[in-house]
Design an enzyme around this catalytic site. Structure first.
Site, PDB file in Angstrom:
ATOM      1  CD  GLU A 130       7.348   2.967  17.650  1.00  0.00           C
ATOM      2  OE1 GLU A 130       6.272   2.279  17.433  1.00  0.00           O
ATOM      3  OE2 GLU A 130       7.971   3.499  16.612  1.00  0.00           O
ATOM      4  CE1 TYR A 167       5.489  -1.769  16.458  1.00  0.00           C
ATOM      5  CE2 TYR A 167       5.153  -0.773  18.011  1.00  0.00           C
ATOM      6  CZ  TYR A 167       5.599  -0.967  16.629  1.00  0.00           C
ATOM      7  OH  TYR A 167       6.455   0.657  15.838  1.00  0.00           O
ATOM      8  CG  ASP A 215       3.570  -2.349  12.100  1.00  0.00           C
ATOM      9  OD1 ASP A 215       4.130  -3.281  11.351  1.00  0.00           O
ATOM     10  OD2 ASP A 215       4.083  -1.092  12.214  1.00  0.00           O
ATOM     11  CB  CYS A 220       2.188  -3.795  -7.786  1.00  0.00           C
ATOM     12  SG  CYS A 220       1.052  -4.804  -5.674  1.00  0.00           S
ATOM     13  CB  CYS A 250       6.675  -2.981  -4.779  1.00  0.00           C
ATOM     14  SG  CYS A 250       7.334  -3.940  -3.591  1.00  0.00           S
ATOM     15  CB  CYS A 308       6.696  -9.979  -4.439  1.00  0.00           C
ATOM     16  SG  CYS A 308       5.222 -10.065  -3.381  1.00  0.00           S
TER      17      CYS A 308
END
Length: 291
Positions: A35, A118, A136, A198, A201, A207
């Site tokens: 991370e 975070y 994030d 897209c 997705c 969406c």
């Protein structure tokens, strides 16, 4: 309209990238190292360095026992080398105060040097499978589009962004942790900033951005980070000399890396202030602890 989180979790189980810090046997220390390294740095550059670090320093106490100079040298070309010093400082506290085991509690993680909101939540979720909103840039973009119907996220707001993701998380720890990883992966692989895929997705039908006709982002312009000619570049060039040197070097060698003496000396001074370089009694320069 809420998103079908089960669909996202199933999608992640099928297509999530096979990364070494996602392996079931990866320690919480391995997750923490990943991370810190992944902040503002792409996976492709992090993976080989992460593998080297984990082979060399498999537990926090191993890194804590190393000189900061060697830690900065091993950081290599990952950029933002102060992260290496923060990781070394965190490893020292984990080794001394937490039995060489990375804490699982967000508040305890936040108390470690250099660990922010975070990173603390990412470790809790990804290393310990806890329910914690992990936000994030990728997650903010997914939420802005899928939930709010906007082209992209506006300026970051820790409180608002956390609340947005918190509201999406399942109540139980395990699925919540999986959803946190799935949201991040969706933003990294599919719901990208410039060319979102897209058609691939898993939540296309839900969406709000699609339902709104995919409006362009109309908010404040985001700052574009340039690198050439910046202090970041000059600092990196100065550090490169020390990483490749057998020992302390004269200032004349450092002077060769950049033509503009004012900027070069300013950057050299900032590296000394940050503890990334040290000056010896006889005026030479070295990585910390290496003279």
């Amino acid at each position: 309209m809420g998103l079908d989180t089960d669909v996202l979790i199933d999608w992640f189980a099928d297509v999530g990238r096979d990364l070494p810090w996602r392996e079931p046997d990866c320690s919480a220390w391995g997750v923490l190292v990943s991370e810190i390294m992944l902040q503002q740095t792409p996976v492709s550059r992090v993976q080989p360095i992460w593998l080297e670090w984990m082979a060399r320093w498999p537990v926090p106490s191993a890194l804590a026992a190393e000189t900061t100079g060697e830690v900065v040298r091993a950081w290599g070309k990952l950029g933002y080398p102060r992260r290496a010093l923060r990781l070394h400082a965190a490893a020292t506290v984990i080794a001394q105060e937490h039995g060489d085991v990375v804490p699982s509690d967000v508040d305890t993680l936040l108390a470690l040097p250099g660990i922010g909101a975070y990173t603390a939540r990412a470790v809790a979720a990804f290393a310990y499978g806890k329910r914690a909103p992990v936000v994030d840039t990728n997650v903010r973009r997914v939420v802005a589009r899928a939930v709010h119907g906007a082209g992209d996220a506006g300026p970051a707001s820790n409180t608002r962004d956390m609340a947005d993701v918190e509201a999406m998380l399942p109540a139980e720890d395990a699925p919540a942790a999986k959803l946190s990883a799935a949201l991040m992966e969706l933003g990294a692989l599919i719901c990208t900033a410039r060319s979102p895929k897209c058609a691939d997705c898993p939540i296309y039908d839900e969406c709000k951005w699609q339902h709104n006709g995919r409006p362009e982002y109309a908010g404040p312009a985001k700052p574009v980070q340039k690198f050439a000619g910046t202090d970041r570049q000059v600092r990196g060039l100065l550090l490169d000399v020390l990483r490749g040197a057998e020992g302390p070097v004269e200032k004349a060698r450092l002077d060769l890396v950049w033509h503009e003496s004012g900027q070069r000396d300013r950057c050299l001074d900032s590296l000394l202030v940050d503890g990334l370089l040290e000056q010896t009694r006889d005026g030479l320069f070295a990585l910390p602890g290496e003279h």
